[in-house]
Write a protein that holds these residues in place. Structure first.
Motif, short mmCIF file in Angstrom:
data_model
loop_
_atom_site.label_atom_id
_atom_site.label_comp_id
_atom_site.label_asym_id
_atom_site.label_seq_id
_atom_site.Cartn_x
_atom_site.Cartn_y
_atom_site.Cartn_z
N UNK A 81 0.98 -1.19 0.03
CA UNK A 81 0.16 -0.04 0.21
C UNK A 81 0.89 1.34 0.04
N UNK A 82 1.86 1.14 0.93
CA UNK A 82 2.85 2.30 0.88
C UNK A 82 3.55 2.44 -0.53
N UNK A 83 3.97 1.40 -1.31
CA UNK A 83 4.49 1.56 -2.65
C UNK A 83 3.68 2.16 -3.54
N UNK A 84 2.24 1.91 -3.59
CA UNK A 84 1.45 2.41 -4.60
C UNK A 84 1.19 3.93 -4.24
N UNK A 85 1.18 4.33 -3.14
CA UNK A 85 0.73 5.61 -2.67
C UNK A 85 1.92 6.59 -3.08
N UNK A 86 3.39 6.21 -2.84
CA UNK A 86 4.43 6.89 -2.96
C UNK A 86 4.69 7.09 -4.69
N UNK A 87 4.11 5.86 -5.26
CA UNK A 87 4.40 6.09 -6.72
C UNK A 87 3.23 6.68 -7.18
N UNK A 88 2.10 6.90 -6.66
CA UNK A 88 1.09 8.05 -7.30
C UNK A 88 1.57 9.30 -6.68
N UNK A 89 2.08 9.63 -5.81
CA UNK A 89 2.51 10.71 -5.46
C UNK A 89 3.77 11.29 -6.55
N UNK A 90 4.45 10.41 -6.90
CA UNK A 90 5.60 10.73 -7.85
C UNK A 90 5.20 11.15 -9.34
N UNK A 91 4.19 10.24 -9.58
CA UNK A 91 3.94 10.57 -10.74
C UNK A 91 2.67 11.65 -10.83
N UNK A 92 1.85 11.84 -10.18
CA UNK A 92 0.68 12.84 -10.17
C UNK A 92 0.70 13.95 -9.12
N UNK A 93 1.71 14.13 -8.48
CA UNK A 93 1.90 15.06 -7.29
C UNK A 93 0.84 14.66 -5.98
N UNK A 94 1.17 15.53 -4.95
CA UNK A 94 0.64 15.04 -3.59
C UNK A 94 -0.76 15.87 -3.58
N UNK A 95 -1.63 15.20 -3.10
CA UNK A 95 -3.11 15.57 -2.79
C UNK A 95 -3.28 15.14 -1.24
N UNK A 96 -4.59 15.74 -0.87
CA UNK A 96 -4.68 15.48 0.54
C UNK A 96 -5.16 14.10 0.82
N UNK A 97 -5.72 13.72 -0.18
CA UNK A 97 -6.06 12.25 0.16
C UNK A 97 -4.99 11.16 0.24
N UNK A 98 -3.78 11.52 -0.36
CA UNK A 98 -2.58 11.03 0.06
C UNK A 98 -2.14 10.70 1.28
N UNK A 99 -2.39 11.84 2.08
CA UNK A 99 -2.21 11.70 3.51
C UNK A 99 -2.92 10.56 4.40
N UNK A 100 -4.30 10.53 3.90
CA UNK A 100 -5.09 9.43 4.63
C UNK A 100 -4.45 8.04 4.31
N UNK A 101 -4.17 7.89 2.78
CA UNK A 101 -3.69 6.63 2.43
C UNK A 101 -2.25 6.28 3.13
#
Length: 217
Positions: A81-101
């Motif tokens: 789950x952490x891997x998926x979230x970090x990859x999403x942040x690197x691709x699309x930038x950080x959003x507030x929902x990423x904090x919850x994830x």
């Protein structure tokens, strides 16, 4: 609007919320996983491991060794789950929902570490909160939000918490009505026989135990 009319509306809205949360919960467990083939790569082993462990290892409870082994399931799921979230942040930038994830992923990883450490310290309480059905549920119920097939909201969280006893109870009934497999009976007989021989060995002294018994949490 009178008080009773207002109360009726509130109760109706509450029941509707509970019902919609229940349907969402069922969907997250049985339907949503098939909407993303990639998610099956983590959920299929989790489901199979849970069912086989329930049948052959934890049919009548779990042992310290099994509980410690179960920490790997939840720890690795949290890492994914952490891997998926970090990859999403690197691709699309950080959003507030990423904090919850990120918070959920880190909490799941911490749960796995707590199980492992408590097991190494011989804390018998892990036999209650580290059963395979419990650690598997953590991965199954939260996987959809990381694989973009589920939306995290209050209904999602409410259903995940409120209906967990249904999941737990279903697995309990599954164990109760499924006959003990031959392999499970053989393991139990071997364990009982070993205990009897161990207890009858008069040359053994508890003062020679290499590791003193630890108290539970």
């Amino acid at each position: 609007m009178g008080f009773f009319s207002w109360l009726l509306v509130v109760v109706a809205d509450l029941l509707l919320f509970v019902w919609s949360s229940f349907l969402l919960w069922l969907s997250n467990i049985f339907i949503v996983p098939f909407r993303n083939v990639e998610m099956l790569w983590i959920l299929v082993p989790v489901y199979l491991g849970m069912v086989l462990s329930e049948i052959f290892q934890e049919k009548h409870g779990t042992s310290m060794g099994n509980a410690i082994s179960n920490s790997v399931v939840v720890f690795w799921g949290g890492i994914d789950f952490l891997r998926i979230t970090v990859n999403s942040v690197l691709r699309n930038g950080f959003v507030l929902f990423d904090t919850v994830k990120l918070a959920i992923a880190l909490a799941i990883i911490a749960y796995g570490i707590i199980i492992l450490v408590a097991g190494l310290m011989a804390k018998t309480a892990i036999k209650r909160y580290a059963r395979i059905r419990v650690v598997s549920y953590c991965i199954i119920i939260f996987a959809p939000i990381y694989y973009s097939v589920g939306t995290l909201n209050w209904s999602y969280l409410f259903g995940a918490a409120l209906f967990f006893p249904i999941f737990y109870g279903f697995m309990e009934l599954f164990d109760k009505f499924l006959p003990d497999p031959a392999a499970f009976r053989l393991d139990n007989e071997a364990a009982i026989g070993g205990k009897d021989r161990f207890d009858s060995d008069t040359s053994y002294s508890r003062t020679n135990e290499p590791f003193p018994q630890q108290s539970s949490l």
